[in-house]
Scaffold this motif. Sequence first.
Motif, PDB file in Angstrom:
ATOM      1  N   VAL A   1       0.842  -1.200   0.000  1.00 44.65           N
ATOM      2  CA  VAL A   1       0.000   0.000   0.000  1.00 44.65           C
ATOM      3  C   VAL A   1       0.877   1.249   0.000  1.00 44.65           C
ATOM      4  O   VAL A   1       0.631   2.190  -0.763  1.00 44.65           O
ATOM      5  CB  VAL A   1      -0.948   0.007   1.222  1.00 44.65           C
ATOM      6  CG1 VAL A   1      -1.736   1.312   1.272  1.00 44.65           C
ATOM      7  CG2 VAL A   1      -1.907  -1.185   1.179  1.00 44.65           C
ATOM      8  N   LYS A   2       1.929   1.241   0.815  1.00 48.86           N
ATOM      9  CA  LYS A   2       2.818   2.404   0.895  1.00 48.86           C
ATOM     10  C   LYS A   2       3.544   2.635  -0.432  1.00 48.86           C
ATOM     11  O   LYS A   2       3.683   3.776  -0.897  1.00 48.86           O
ATOM     12  CB  LYS A   2       3.830   2.233   2.022  1.00 48.86           C
ATOM     13  CG  LYS A   2       4.713   3.473   2.230  1.00 48.86           C
ATOM     14  CD  LYS A   2       5.694   3.300   3.360  1.00 48.86           C
ATOM     15  CE  LYS A   2       6.446   4.609   3.622  1.00 48.86           C
ATOM     16  NZ  LYS A   2       7.097   5.150   2.408  1.00 48.86           N
ATOM     17  N   ALA A   3       4.028   1.562  -1.049  1.00 49.46           N
ATOM     18  CA  ALA A   3       4.738   1.697  -2.325  1.00 49.46           C
ATOM     19  C   ALA A   3       3.825   2.281  -3.396  1.00 49.46           C
ATOM     20  O   ALA A   3       4.234   3.142  -4.188  1.00 49.46           O
ATOM     21  CB  ALA A   3       5.269   0.334  -2.764  1.00 49.46           C
ATOM     22  N   MET A   4       2.585   1.838  -3.394  1.00 52.98           N
ATOM     23  CA  MET A   4       1.623   2.354  -4.368  1.00 52.98           C
ATOM     24  C   MET A   4       1.289   3.818  -4.069  1.00 52.98           C
ATOM     25  O   MET A   4       1.151   4.636  -4.988  1.00 52.98           O
ATOM     26  CB  MET A   4       0.357   1.488  -4.329  1.00 52.98           C
ATOM     27  CG  MET A   4      -0.595   1.726  -5.472  1.00 52.98           C
ATOM     28  SD  MET A   4      -1.933   0.502  -5.436  1.00 52.98           S
ATOM     29  CE  MET A   4      -2.877   1.032  -6.867  1.00 52.98           C
TER      30      MET A   4
ATOM     31  N   LEU B   1       1.839   7.009  -6.627  1.00 50.54           N
ATOM     32  CA  LEU B   1       0.714   7.796  -7.125  1.00 50.54           C
ATOM     33  C   LEU B   1       0.566   9.146  -6.433  1.00 50.54           C
ATOM     34  O   LEU B   1      -0.308   9.936  -6.800  1.00 50.54           O
ATOM     35  CB  LEU B   1      -0.590   6.987  -6.966  1.00 50.54           C
ATOM     36  CG  LEU B   1      -0.673   5.695  -7.786  1.00 50.54           C
ATOM     37  CD1 LEU B   1      -1.985   4.961  -7.498  1.00 50.54           C
ATOM     38  CD2 LEU B   1      -0.545   5.975  -9.273  1.00 50.54           C
ATOM     39  N   GLY B   2       1.383   9.404  -5.427  1.00 51.58           N
ATOM     40  CA  GLY B   2       1.350  10.709  -4.776  1.00 51.58           C
ATOM     41  C   GLY B   2       0.280  10.868  -3.716  1.00 51.58           C
ATOM     42  O   GLY B   2      -0.192  11.976  -3.457  1.00 51.58           O
TER      43      GLY B   2
ATOM     44  N   GLU C   1      -4.680   7.693   2.494  1.00 52.87           N
ATOM     45  CA  GLU C   1      -5.508   7.976   1.314  1.00 52.87           C
ATOM     46  C   GLU C   1      -5.495   6.795   0.352  1.00 52.87           C
ATOM     47  O   GLU C   1      -6.528   6.428  -0.209  1.00 52.87           O
ATOM     48  CB  GLU C   1      -4.979   9.229   0.604  1.00 52.87           C
ATOM     49  CG  GLU C   1      -5.219  10.526   1.358  1.00 52.87           C
ATOM     50  CD  GLU C   1      -4.491  11.693   0.731  1.00 52.87           C
ATOM     51  OE1 GLU C   1      -4.920  12.842   0.960  1.00 52.87           O
ATOM     52  OE2 GLU C   1      -3.479  11.473   0.005  1.00 52.87           O
ATOM     53  N   MET C   2      -4.331   6.189   0.184  1.00 49.77           N
ATOM     54  CA  MET C   2      -4.216   5.052  -0.731  1.00 49.77           C
ATOM     55  C   MET C   2      -5.038   3.874  -0.235  1.00 49.77           C
ATOM     56  O   MET C   2      -5.722   3.198  -1.013  1.00 49.77           O
ATOM     57  CB  MET C   2      -2.745   4.645  -0.855  1.00 49.77           C
ATOM     58  CG  MET C   2      -2.444   3.681  -2.003  1.00 49.77           C
ATOM     59  SD  MET C   2      -2.504   4.503  -3.618  1.00 49.77           S
ATOM     60  CE  MET C   2      -4.110   4.014  -4.225  1.00 49.77           C
TER      61      MET C   2
ATOM     62  N   GLN D   1       0.830  -0.838  -9.837  1.00 49.50           N
ATOM     63  CA  GLN D   1       0.756   0.438  -9.106  1.00 49.50           C
ATOM     64  C   GLN D   1      -0.243   1.369  -9.796  1.00 49.50           C
ATOM     65  O   GLN D   1       0.030   2.548 -10.064  1.00 49.50           O
ATOM     66  CB  GLN D   1       2.142   1.074  -8.997  1.00 49.50           C
ATOM     67  CG  GLN D   1       3.097   0.246  -8.150  1.00 49.50           C
ATOM     68  CD  GLN D   1       4.310   0.998  -7.666  1.00 49.50           C
ATOM     69  OE1 GLN D   1       4.842   1.839  -8.368  1.00 49.50           O
ATOM     70  NE2 GLN D   1       4.728   0.708  -6.447  1.00 49.50           N
ATOM     71  N   LYS D   2      -1.422   0.795 -10.012  1.00 49.08           N
ATOM     72  CA  LYS D   2      -2.470   1.510 -10.741  1.00 49.08           C
ATOM     73  C   LYS D   2      -3.829   0.979 -10.308  1.00 49.08           C
ATOM     74  O   LYS D   2      -4.019  -0.237 -10.184  1.00 49.08           O
ATOM     75  CB  LYS D   2      -2.276   1.290 -12.245  1.00 49.08           C
ATOM     76  CG  LYS D   2      -3.351   1.875 -13.130  1.00 49.08           C
ATOM     77  CD  LYS D   2      -3.088   1.498 -14.582  1.00 49.08           C
ATOM     78  CE  LYS D   2      -4.206   2.004 -15.493  1.00 49.08           C
ATOM     79  NZ  LYS D   2      -3.992   1.593 -16.901  1.00 49.08           N
TER      80      LYS D   2
END
Length: 531
Positions: free
Chosen positions: A237-240, A244-245, A250-251, A284-285
Amino acid sequence: MERKYPIGIQTFSEIIKNDYVYIDKTDLVWQLAHYAKYIFLSRPRRFGKSLLTTTLESYFLGEKELFQGLKIMELEKEWQQYPVIHLSLSTVKNQESPDALRARLMLLLDDYAEQYGKKDTEVTPGGLFTGLISRAYKKTGKQVVILLDEYDAPLLDVLHEDDMLPPMRKVMQEFYQPLKDSEAMIKFCFITGITKFSQLSIFSTLNNLKNATLLPRFSAICGITEQEVENDLAQDVKAMADHLGYTPEEMFQRIKDRYDGYHFSEDSEDIYNPYSLLNAFRDQKLDNYWFATGTPTFLIHQMQHFGTDIMSLDNMEVFASDFDQPTEAMLSALPLLYQSGYLTIKGYNPETETYTLAIPNQEVRIGYIEGLLPVYTGLLAGPVKIGFTMKFWRALKAKDIDLAMREMQAYLAGIPYVEGFKQKLKDVATAEGFYEYTMYLIFSTLNFYVRTQVKCAGGRVDMVVRMPDTIYVFELKVSGTAQEALRQIDDKGYAIPYQTDGRPVVKVGVKMDAETRSIEEWVTKDDSDRH
């Protein structure tokens, strides 16, 4: 080190040996293996049924080395080895005749015939299956484990073909007969599928088959729970989020909205779609991976067959018997929608013993809507999005409801005369009903939270659209005026339930023209203007 995600890899041994990401379910696997002798479990496609089946295979083969460090090691002490016959019926689907189905089933058993032998008299799938179980039992001195994955695949495409279903079902009955006849030689039998065919019609006299589909203890055995996302996949989750900023919080929320929301019992944890979630981490999308191949044809056919009211499906209160029932005995598409993962359990009332079913999440809503849009309105989702919805969305985001309605008016007026339009109007109870369908589907392509025929104290409001910063309450009229539609919202208090939400509530009365198939006029009233 870059994480490896098992996309398309459904074999437990391969995942473990090649160090792919694995969410440890082995404690539940052990419990399942000791729950009953014959077990059936239904889950939607791409939800890990095949991985579960291969995990059971490795367990019963005694492959202890694969389970080192996993939860099962605290439960299993003996690690015995049994002969396993593992069959995936997905390889024999789409057969054109009973003879073709028999031939494919014989081919499916070939590998085990090489291992345990075959008699010349074993000329039917059931006969060969019986012989294989007997010879495996005699050769090893151990009872046999039977694992049947996607048992229903050969019959899905002929569910309501009166000329094809009976003979194809007869072939499958003969194939499954050894499960009963060879009971003394069977240690454990696990059957998975999407749908639930009745035991009498498919499994003949196998009356001790336990259905684990709705049992709370096994609700998380397939899929990934919210707790597992937080604990085991936090780094993903953190890497994504970094890519994505977003912040990790939020992710996580965006992932939850898109892929979470499944519940497989009245007391189920939140379950994420594993296929979509792992694809999202790999790419990552955020995308709609579950629907990459489209809504299954058999599901659309069944919805058409039963004349399903799509607007009634997003918040239904039903008994378990309404959706957990034999597929060929269905009186509506509801059991298939639930079993296929297009609806899930969202609530349970123990006093009335009723379940609330709804669409699980954003991904399902988008794919479901895109699959249904051409069927119910004659419109294609792609052109609708490009030609209208983005303009409409931008107007609503700018809180310009008049511009949004002008965009809708222009779009509906320019739609070509769709094939079967008059028949579609006849197929719904009212002309308003057809336009509710159309507007519901169009709104939903942008993933707005859309509800139709919403119950409230004063009756049923035609449509409620929840934007992040505004709630729109729509009433449609074909025979009346837009002003009358607006007055009905006020007179019957349709907007009252939303006035404590904190977001402004905008009431919209719409007059539709059945001849031009467009919006004739509209009037709006913003409740925030009262202050």
